[in-house]
Design an enzyme around this catalytic site. Structure first.
Site, PDB file in Angstrom:
ATOM      1  N   ASP A 191      -6.791  -1.167  -5.024  1.00  0.00           N
ATOM      2  CA  ASP A 191      -7.940  -0.870  -4.171  1.00  0.00           C
ATOM      3  C   ASP A 191      -8.820   0.200  -4.809  1.00  0.00           C
ATOM      4  OD1 ASP A 191      -6.781  -2.601  -2.284  1.00  0.00           O
ATOM      5  OD2 ASP A 191      -5.807  -0.957  -1.215  1.00  0.00           O
TER       6      ASP A 191
ATOM      7  N   ASP B 148       0.854  -1.188   0.000  1.00  0.00           N
ATOM      8  CA  ASP B 148       0.000   0.000   0.000  1.00  0.00           C
ATOM      9  C   ASP B 148       0.884   1.230   0.000  1.00  0.00           C
ATOM     10  OD1 ASP B 148      -2.458  -1.304  -0.022  1.00  0.00           O
ATOM     11  OD2 ASP B 148      -2.554  -1.446   2.155  1.00  0.00           O
TER      12      ASP B 148
END
Length: 164
Positions: A141, A123
Site C-alpha cells: 500500500d 496488513d
C-alpha cells in the site's frame, strides 16, 4: 523498428521485483510470528499489528461475500498491465514516471499475490495518534501511495524536466 528494452521504461522493472521481495517478505514474517490481532509497539504512534483485509483500501467492500476478491484481483492485473505498457512506451530516462509506475505495479502485485494465495491482504502497519488509529496497511500500500504521489508531483514539474 524495435527498441531495446533497456532504452524503454521497462528498464525500471527491477524496482517491481524489489518492492515484491520487501512486501512479501514482511508479510511472511508477520504470518510466521503473529497471531491475528497481535500488536507489538515499535515507536510512539507506530505498531506492528496483524490484520486481514478482505476488501480494498480502508476495508472497502470487505463484507461483500467474496466476489470482491476477484474484482480487486482483476483491477490489480489491469492496472499492472496498463502501467507496464506505459513503461514500454516511455524512455528509460523518464525516471520519475517509470519509478512511480514500478512502485505501483510492485504494490499491486504484492496485494494481488495475497488475494490469490490467502484470500485476503495481510496488513501490519498501525499508525495512530492518541486513541485515533489510521487504517492498518502494508508495504505494498505504501509503494502504491508513493508511486501515485510521484505521478502527481510529476504533473507539477516544468515541461523541460519532464522530457528528461
Amino acid at each position: 523498428m524495435s527498441q531495446s528494452i533497456c532504452s524503454t521504461g521497462l528498464r525500471w522493472l527491477w524496482l517491481v521485483v524489489v518492492v515484491l521481495i520487501i512486501d512479501l517478505g514482511s508479510k511472511y514474517l508477520i504470518l510466521q510470528n503473529f497471531a491475528l490481532g497481535d500488536t507489538v509497539p515499535l515507536f510512539p504512534s507506530l505498531n506492528l499489528h496483524y490484520a486481514r483485509n478482505y476488501g480494498a483500501a480502508f476495508s472497502f467492500l470487505a463484507d461483500s461475500g467474496g466476489w470482491q476478491r476477484w474484482f480487486f484481483a482483476g483491477i490489480a492485473i489491469g492496472i499492472s498491465v496498463l502501467l507496464a505498457v506505459m513503461m514500454y512506451r516511455s524512455k528509460a530516462t523518464q525516471k520519475l514516471n517509470n519509478i512511480a509506475y514500478a512502485l505501483i505495479i510492485g504494490g499491486a502485485l504484492g496485494n494481488l499475490f495475497d488475494r490469490l494465495w490467502h484470500g485476503f491482504v495481510v496488513d501490519m502497519i498501525d499508525f495512530y495518534v492518541g486513541d485515533w488509529h489510521f487504517a492498518t496497511f502494508n508495504l505494498a500500500d505504501t509503494a502504491i501511495c508513493v508511486g501515485a504521489a510521484l505521478i502527481v508531483l510529476e504533473g507539477f514539474l516544468p515541461s523541460k524536466a519532464k522530457k528528461q
